[in-house]
Design a protein around this motif. Sequence first.
Motif, PDB file in Angstrom:
ATOM      1  N   ILE A  43       0.844  -1.202   0.000  1.00 47.33           N
ATOM      2  CA  ILE A  43       0.000   0.000   0.000  1.00 47.33           C
ATOM      3  C   ILE A  43       0.878   1.250   0.000  1.00 47.33           C
ATOM      4  O   ILE A  43       0.632   2.210  -0.745  1.00 47.33           O
ATOM      5  CB  ILE A  43      -0.946   0.001   1.218  1.00 47.33           C
ATOM      6  N   GLU A  44       1.922   1.222   0.824  1.00 42.99           N
ATOM      7  CA  GLU A  44       2.823   2.378   0.916  1.00 42.99           C
ATOM      8  C   GLU A  44       3.491   2.645  -0.433  1.00 42.99           C
ATOM      9  O   GLU A  44       3.588   3.799  -0.888  1.00 42.99           O
ATOM     10  CB  GLU A  44       3.878   2.117   1.994  1.00 42.99           C
ATOM     11  N   GLN A  45       3.945   1.571  -1.100  1.00 42.14           N
ATOM     12  CA  GLN A  45       4.635   1.727  -2.377  1.00 42.14           C
ATOM     13  C   GLN A  45       3.680   2.197  -3.467  1.00 42.14           C
ATOM     14  O   GLN A  45       4.037   3.029  -4.305  1.00 42.14           O
ATOM     15  CB  GLN A  45       5.273   0.390  -2.771  1.00 42.14           C
ATOM     16  N   ALA A  46       2.450   1.697  -3.452  1.00 43.49           N
ATOM     17  CA  ALA A  46       1.487   2.051  -4.502  1.00 43.49           C
ATOM     18  C   ALA A  46       0.971   3.480  -4.364  1.00 43.49           C
ATOM     19  O   ALA A  46       0.724   4.153  -5.376  1.00 43.49           O
ATOM     20  CB  ALA A  46       0.315   1.072  -4.475  1.00 43.49           C
ATOM     21  N   THR A  47       0.796   3.949  -3.146  1.00 46.50           N
ATOM     22  CA  THR A  47       0.183   5.276  -2.934  1.00 46.50           C
ATOM     23  C   THR A  47       1.196   6.384  -2.710  1.00 46.50           C
ATOM     24  O   THR A  47       0.917   7.558  -3.001  1.00 46.50           O
ATOM     25  CB  THR A  47      -0.762   5.247  -1.721  1.00 46.50           C
ATOM     26  N   ASP A  48       2.363   6.032  -2.138  1.00 47.42           N
ATOM     27  CA  ASP A  48       3.396   7.031  -1.809  1.00 47.42           C
ATOM     28  C   ASP A  48       2.891   8.068  -0.788  1.00 47.42           C
ATOM     29  O   ASP A  48       3.316   9.219  -0.792  1.00 47.42           O
ATOM     30  CB  ASP A  48       3.891   7.729  -3.078  1.00 47.42           C
ATOM     31  N   ILE A  49       1.957   7.640   0.058  1.00 48.14           N
ATOM     32  CA  ILE A  49       1.444   8.530   1.121  1.00 48.14           C
ATOM     33  C   ILE A  49       2.478   8.597   2.235  1.00 48.14           C
ATOM     34  O   ILE A  49       3.054   7.567   2.596  1.00 48.14           O
ATOM     35  CB  ILE A  49       0.104   7.985   1.680  1.00 48.14           C
ATOM     36  N   PRO A  50       2.763   9.777   2.789  1.00 49.48           N
ATOM     37  CA  PRO A  50       3.723   9.880   3.904  1.00 49.48           C
ATOM     38  C   PRO A  50       3.375   8.903   5.022  1.00 49.48           C
ATOM     39  O   PRO A  50       2.199   8.658   5.311  1.00 49.48           O
ATOM     40  CB  PRO A  50       3.570  11.336   4.371  1.00 49.48           C
ATOM     41  N   THR A  51       4.392   8.352   5.667  1.00 51.39           N
ATOM     42  CA  THR A  51       4.214   7.269   6.636  1.00 51.39           C
ATOM     43  C   THR A  51       3.211   7.597   7.739  1.00 51.39           C
ATOM     44  O   THR A  51       2.307   6.807   8.043  1.00 51.39           O
ATOM     45  CB  THR A  51       5.576   6.915   7.263  1.00 51.39           C
ATOM     46  N   ALA A  52       3.368   8.773   8.349  1.00 53.95           N
ATOM     47  CA  ALA A  52       2.484   9.126   9.474  1.00 53.95           C
ATOM     48  C   ALA A  52       1.032   9.201   9.021  1.00 53.95           C
ATOM     49  O   ALA A  52       0.124   8.687   9.695  1.00 53.95           O
ATOM     50  CB  ALA A  52       2.916  10.468  10.082  1.00 53.95           C
TER      51      ALA A  52
END
Length: 735
Positions: A585-594
Amino acid sequence: MQNPKRKPFKIEPFKHRVEMDPKYADRTWKLIEHAIHEIYSHNASGLSFEELYRNAYNMVLHKFGDKLYTGLVTTMTKHLKDIALLIEAAQGGLFLEELNRQWADHNKALQMIRDILMYMDRTYVSNFNKTPVNELGLNLWRDHIVKIPKIRDRLLDTLLDLVHRERTGEIINRGLMRNIIKMLMELGASVYQDDFEKPFLDVTADFYRIESQQFIECCDCGDYMKKAERRLNEEIERVSHYLDPKSEVKITNVVEREMIANHMTRLVHMENSGLVSMLVDDKYEDLGRMHSLFRRVTEGLATIRDVMTSHLRETGKQLVTDQERLKDAVDFVQHLLDMKDKYDKIISIAFSNDKTFQNALSSSFEYFINLNTRSPEFISLFVDDKLRKGLKGVSEEDVEVVLDKVMMLFRYLHEKDVFEKYYKQHLAKRLLSGKTVSDDAERSLIVKLKTECGYQFTSKLEGMFTDMKTSRDTMQGFNTLLAASSEHNDGPSLAVQVLTTGSWPTQPGAVCNLPAEILAVCEKFRAYYLNTHTGRRLTWQTNMGTADLKATFGKSRRHELNVSTYQMCILMLFNSADYLSYKEIEQATDIPTADLKRCLQSLACVKGKNVLRKEPMGKDIDEEDMFHFNDSFTSKFFKVKIGTVTAQKESEPEKQETRQKVEEDRKPQIEAAIVRIMKARRVLEHNNIVAEVTKQLQTRFLPNPAVIKKRIESLIEREFLERDKIDRKLYRYLA
């Protein structure tokens, strides 16, 4: 024929002398003396006052005025001495009655005697500087009745005893007291003051000194003040009934000193009933009585004010440093408003809107609100809560009242620019999410802020409203273009707010990978906007947007989900995948971690809103977690709003970042103020610069003197200012 001249004639005196009866004066005085005796014996009805007047007139005319005057003094003195014996002989309570009766008889006799000797009063008395008959009668009464020791001492003791008995609850003859006191007053101010008033005031002081000590040992503060008030009113009433009106100030001063001034420190600090207890329990009547009584004595109101201020500051300090209270910003500010309402009401009802108490209240709130550096943030959060959720069941007028109260707290803030920073962030979220309950309320608050701090303070806030209106017009044009386009289909619809850089608290770089469907329509809008507005640049702020998604759960359960843009990006990944790991999900969206963790937490861990399931189950998001779409999700509502799990208050790193931004924003403001001042003054000493900069900027914040010094040094380096070569604390402006 001429008339002969007449000879002048001369009137000759009588050849013999007119001889006056040598016994005329004695005989005439005997008649008048007899009349005076008859008058004092109450036998005046048989006298011929016309004949007596004529005899007295003739005696004065024939130069026997001295004999007449001397005889009068002797005769009246004799009668008064006899009267004195009668008064002395009166026993017990008959003493005052006899004195009063004889005084009344003496006045009647004096009036008749004055009528008989009227001509003597007019001529002989004035020519030879003698005492007029009426005044003579009063003086003789004073010297031969009131001033003789046996009567004087007995009279004073009797009067003081009657007053004491009345103070202890007995009923006395006030009419008789009034007549006797009036007699003393008519005999001269010195007689009343020396023979009665001074001893009366001394006895009164002793009485109330003892009584106040008894009261304070057995009564609480409220009861004591009721007794003191009653005693004060009794003394004022006593003056109106039978004392000289001029005595009122003197007697009230005695009561105030003995019952209030001498005990006021002990009264205000009484445990469980003193001033603090009254303030805590809203005892308006007792507080009003204390204010009314204490204002009569020197330092009385200052004593109340100091204790109230001390209590207020201590209570406020406990509130703003209570860690439990600080967990809920809205509750924290509501407690401040409740406290302000409480003391406003006390000052209004009990303290007669005393300006000095209002100033003490304001200074106390200013003191403890600024003890908590997060007060500006909390006040903004409170406003945000009220303008997002609204005030249930209240009118627009009530909303105005709440905003006015918030503005009162805002005025107490030293760091108004910090409030502005947070308020801008919260206003942006309300406007962009359409969650404000009333544009009128929003604009009303901005008007209040402009009135308080000036146009510069609110110019960017007003720019935000302008952008919203412009954005609505832009979207109307874009939607019209899409509707006319042959490419228009049932794909996603877009609502864009175009924000002016600088007016909004945007976060550059906080972007994410939008789904392809969304990205396509975004590119259409970009092309439309840049074609309409040349020379501009668009940057998508995906962290500030929202989305409405239509979702199907199971086979037929449909819901419309209201989510943030980040949450939309996450959910749309599950259109093409059943299971996704946190890393995927993190890789696909590139949304900041927090932000990603908060979004996943709100989608998978909030009961009733868990459209995703997390494995393993738990409240926290870890990088090893797996997520899948929750087909069994149900809700009784068709539209389901899924908020983002986030702390209402800033985290410590966010707080530090905001503080750093505020400090950076202050530097040019301090420098601008220094330059303005130096441009006008040309030469100024360091401490005066600090004082004037502080004065100019205090409507926004209180600048730190150390920071001012650094900004002065920076301006010297950039050659705006220079130090004097002799006095290093003196600065000169370089044109």
